[in-house]
Design a protein around this motif. Sequence first.
Motif, mmCIF file in Angstrom:
data_model
loop_
_atom_site.group_PDB
_atom_site.id
_atom_site.type_symbol
_atom_site.label_atom_id
_atom_site.label_comp_id
_atom_site.label_asym_id
_atom_site.label_seq_id
_atom_site.Cartn_x
_atom_site.Cartn_y
_atom_site.Cartn_z
ATOM 1 N N LEU A 65 14.994 -25.422 35.043
ATOM 2 C CA LEU A 65 14.621 -25.880 36.370
ATOM 3 C C LEU A 65 15.717 -25.494 37.339
ATOM 4 C CD1 LEU A 65 13.412 -29.485 35.454
ATOM 5 C CD2 LEU A 65 12.010 -27.449 35.844
ATOM 6 N N SER B 145 16.528 -24.550 41.795
ATOM 7 C CA SER B 145 16.023 -24.668 43.159
ATOM 8 C C SER B 145 16.040 -23.337 43.913
ATOM 9 C CB SER B 145 16.841 -25.710 43.925
ATOM 10 O OG SER B 145 18.190 -25.304 43.965
ATOM 11 N N LEU C 149 12.157 -34.796 49.758
ATOM 12 C CA LEU C 149 12.273 -33.673 48.825
ATOM 13 C C LEU C 149 12.993 -34.087 47.552
ATOM 14 C CD1 LEU C 149 13.041 -30.635 51.156
ATOM 15 C CD2 LEU C 149 10.959 -31.092 49.871
ATOM 16 N N ASP C 150 13.958 -34.989 47.662
ATOM 17 C CA ASP C 150 14.652 -35.486 46.469
ATOM 18 C C ASP C 150 13.684 -36.199 45.537
ATOM 19 O OD1 ASP C 150 17.134 -34.477 47.111
ATOM 20 O OD2 ASP C 150 17.831 -36.329 48.064
ATOM 21 N N SER D 183 11.439 -33.554 43.923
ATOM 22 C CA SER D 183 12.186 -32.816 42.900
ATOM 23 C C SER D 183 12.364 -33.651 41.637
ATOM 24 C CB SER D 183 13.539 -32.397 43.469
ATOM 25 O OG SER D 183 14.284 -31.716 42.497
ATOM 26 N N THR D 184 12.726 -34.901 41.800
ATOM 27 C CA THR D 184 12.935 -35.795 40.661
ATOM 28 C C THR D 184 11.627 -36.017 39.892
ATOM 29 O OG1 THR D 184 14.756 -36.899 41.782
ATOM 30 C CG2 THR D 184 13.694 -38.112 39.986
ATOM 31 N N ALA E 146 10.643 -32.692 38.102
ATOM 32 C CA ALA E 146 11.552 -32.439 36.979
ATOM 33 C C ALA E 146 11.224 -33.353 35.809
ATOM 34 C CB ALA E 146 13.004 -32.607 37.420
#
Length: 122
Positions: A4, A6, A87-88, A91-92, A95
Motif C-alpha cells: 500500500l 500513496s 482523507l485520513d 486511507s485507514t 488499508a
Amino acid sequence: VWYLCSGLSKPFFAELLATFARETCAGRERSIILVLDNAGWHGPKGLVVPEGISLVFLPPYSPELQPAEHLWPLVDEPIVNRHIASLDELSTTIAARCRQLDPATLQPHTDFHWWPRPVQPS
C-alpha cells in the motif's frame, strides 16, 4: 503480496520490484512473471528489473484484462454509501480492508481461465 502506498514513481517502483523479488524468493531458482498495465512508471525504459522477475505488459486500454480492476468492488465495500469525513479516515478504512483480503476471497475475482498455470519442476 500487498503493498500500500500513496504515490508511485519509476525509482519507487524499482525498489518495490526489488522488495517483491526478495519477499517471493525470485531469482535463478524461481521465476515470476508479473503482469502489468501500461502505467508510465511500469515502463521498461530505465527500469531495473531484478533477476527472476519478468514483466509482461497488457495491451493498452484493456482494463478488463487487469486483475486489479476486478478488485475495486471488494476494496470499496466498507465505504459504499458512507460519508467519509477525511482523507485520513478513507486511507485507514481502505488499508484495513486490503489487509482483510485473503487469497480465497481474491481468487474468484482474479483467477482468469486464460491465465497460465504454475509449473512445478519435477
